[in-house]
Design a protein around this motif. Sequence first.
Motif, mmCIF file in Angstrom:
data_model
loop_
_atom_site.group_PDB
_atom_site.id
_atom_site.type_symbol
_atom_site.label_atom_id
_atom_site.label_comp_id
_atom_site.label_asym_id
_atom_site.label_seq_id
_atom_site.Cartn_x
_atom_site.Cartn_y
_atom_site.Cartn_z
ATOM 1 N N GLY A 1 4.989 31.575 48.134
ATOM 2 C CA GLY A 1 6.022 31.700 47.122
ATOM 3 C C GLY A 1 7.106 30.646 47.224
ATOM 4 N N PHE A 2 8.048 30.775 46.294
ATOM 5 C CA PHE A 2 9.202 29.875 46.231
ATOM 6 C C PHE A 2 10.419 30.634 46.756
ATOM 7 N N LEU A 3 11.081 30.042 47.730
ATOM 8 C CA LEU A 3 12.269 30.694 48.292
ATOM 9 C C LEU A 3 13.495 29.859 47.929
ATOM 10 N N VAL A 4 14.393 30.446 47.154
ATOM 11 C CA VAL A 4 15.603 29.726 46.769
ATOM 12 C C VAL A 4 16.569 29.715 47.954
ATOM 13 N N THR A 5 16.987 28.518 48.343
ATOM 14 C CA THR A 5 17.902 28.370 49.481
ATOM 15 C C THR A 5 19.233 27.806 48.997
ATOM 16 N N MET A 6 20.253 27.970 49.813
ATOM 17 C CA MET A 6 21.593 27.448 49.531
ATOM 18 C C MET A 6 22.064 27.879 48.146
ATOM 19 N N TYR A 7 21.908 29.170 47.893
ATOM 20 C CA TYR A 7 22.259 29.754 46.601
ATOM 21 C C TYR A 7 23.734 30.117 46.573
ATOM 22 N N ASN A 8 24.412 29.658 45.533
ATOM 23 C CA ASN A 8 25.824 29.985 45.359
ATOM 24 C C ASN A 8 25.976 30.757 44.054
ATOM 25 N N GLY A 9 26.097 32.067 44.169
ATOM 26 C CA GLY A 9 26.129 32.940 42.998
ATOM 27 C C GLY A 9 27.298 32.686 42.070
ATOM 28 N N ARG A 10 28.281 31.876 42.536
ATOM 29 C CA ARG A 10 29.441 31.612 41.675
ATOM 30 C C ARG A 10 29.203 30.434 40.744
ATOM 31 N N THR A 11 28.113 29.703 40.943
ATOM 32 C CA THR A 11 27.884 28.550 40.071
ATOM 33 C C THR A 11 26.754 28.848 39.084
ATOM 34 N N THR A 12 26.921 28.325 37.853
ATOM 35 C CA THR A 12 25.854 28.531 36.877
ATOM 36 C C THR A 12 24.619 27.745 37.289
ATOM 37 N N MET A 13 24.830 26.616 38.002
ATOM 38 C CA MET A 13 23.680 25.819 38.421
ATOM 39 C C MET A 13 22.731 26.653 39.284
ATOM 40 N N LYS B 1 22.452 29.907 39.437
ATOM 41 C CA LYS B 1 21.818 30.975 38.645
ATOM 42 C C LYS B 1 20.737 30.402 37.738
ATOM 43 N N ASP B 2 20.997 29.204 37.187
ATOM 44 C CA ASP B 2 20.010 28.576 36.302
ATOM 45 C C ASP B 2 18.723 28.255 37.071
ATOM 46 N N VAL B 3 18.888 27.740 38.285
ATOM 47 C CA VAL B 3 17.699 27.381 39.073
ATOM 48 C C VAL B 3 16.880 28.632 39.362
ATOM 49 N N LEU B 4 17.552 29.689 39.799
ATOM 50 C CA LEU B 4 16.839 30.933 40.120
ATOM 51 C C LEU B 4 16.153 31.499 38.872
ATOM 52 N N GLY B 5 16.919 31.525 37.753
ATOM 53 C CA GLY B 5 16.370 32.078 36.519
ATOM 54 C C GLY B 5 15.162 31.289 36.037
ATOM 55 N N ALA B 6 15.275 29.972 36.070
ATOM 56 C CA ALA B 6 14.177 29.132 35.579
ATOM 57 C C ALA B 6 12.941 29.286 36.465
ATOM 58 N N LEU B 7 13.165 29.390 37.761
ATOM 59 C CA LEU B 7 12.025 29.585 38.677
ATOM 60 C C LEU B 7 11.331 30.912 38.389
ATOM 61 N N GLN B 8 12.144 31.956 38.212
ATOM 62 C CA GLN B 8 11.563 33.277 37.952
ATOM 63 C C GLN B 8 10.795 33.272 36.642
ATOM 64 N N GLU B 9 11.326 32.510 35.662
ATOM 65 C CA GLU B 9 10.632 32.437 34.382
ATOM 66 C C GLU B 9 9.280 31.747 34.540
ATOM 67 N N VAL C 1 8.358 34.142 43.186
ATOM 68 C CA VAL C 1 9.691 33.803 43.706
ATOM 69 C C VAL C 1 10.171 34.951 44.599
ATOM 70 N N PHE C 2 10.532 34.636 45.822
ATOM 71 C CA PHE C 2 11.037 35.674 46.732
ATOM 72 C C PHE C 2 12.248 36.337 46.103
#
Length: 267
Positions: A188-200, A202-210, A216-217
């Motif tokens: 799978g794909f593991l999103v690292t260095m995630y900052n929930g306060r930035t739209t960037m 959230k966009d990366v996580l959302g696009a990966l999940q899509e 996606v973990f």
Amino acid sequence: MKTTIISIAIEKGGVGKTTTTLNIGAGLHLLGKKVLLVDLDQQSHLSRWLEYEPDGKPAISELIYQEVSGIRSNDNSAFVRHSDREGVDFIPANKMLGGIYAILGADGQSNTVLSRIFHQEFFQQYDFILFDCPTAVDNLLVSNALLCSDKLLIPVQAEKFAYEGIPPMLQRYMAIKQTQDIAPLLAGFLVTMYNGRTTMSKDVLGALQESYGKLVFSEPVPMLQEARNSTDEDNRQCGSLVRYGSSRVGQAYLAAARELVDQEAAQ
Ligand SMILES: Nc1ncnc2c1ncn2[C@@H]1O[C@H](COP(=O)(O)OP(=O)(O)O)[C@@H](O)[C@H]1O
Ligand SMILES: [Mg+2]
């Protein structure tokens, strides 16, 4: 249970490959699994984070050299160290790994060297073997790791251009595994260095999940100073964070380790 071999790889540096290898490895140990970590990067960060000091004993480059030259003894244990702190076994890298490409290239079947080594009976004592890959795709060591692996885990840093490394990585993996149906071969794909306060982020996580859905973990690994401290060799708290219930980074990695165990149980 059969041994599951996982490569942690993507052609991007500084995205958390080695941090992921250490923490998921230590997490799998906490979940009761027997784990071997293999450092395939000549920078040998993983080895150092596991408190390895060059000890004059053979490391990964000698293991590869002996296999290619046909002089390998049956005693694989000579290559394996143990980390009391993390509860995992590991095979360290040292500077000699930089010279291994010419040696690998000299092998008649140069992509299969790690497969020949790690599919031996000795390594079947482990539930999980994780390869910490160097930052590269078009690289003989990485293609060896990918061919040898049951699964590929791709860390994706939650930032601009995060996507860039993914298509070449998947194409390379498909070519090496000689299949178009790569999903079953992805941890799978593991999103690292995630900052929930930035739209960037959230966009990366959302696009990966899509794009990749369940591949996606479910928990992204937050971007926090505690992660940086944990890989700072001058810091007394260096080491995995999964050991601390209060560590958000550690708990995210433990959740990822649990998902890996569940994947194997489901198969
Ligand atoms: N979740 C995180 N939050 C903050 N820093 C991180 C996180 N994960 C890793 N880092 C830091 O990023 C740097 C690169 O990580 P590393 O695991 O060495 O990446 P790679 O192996 O892909 O080059 C290290 O200094 C590490 O401490
Ligand atoms: Mg690394």
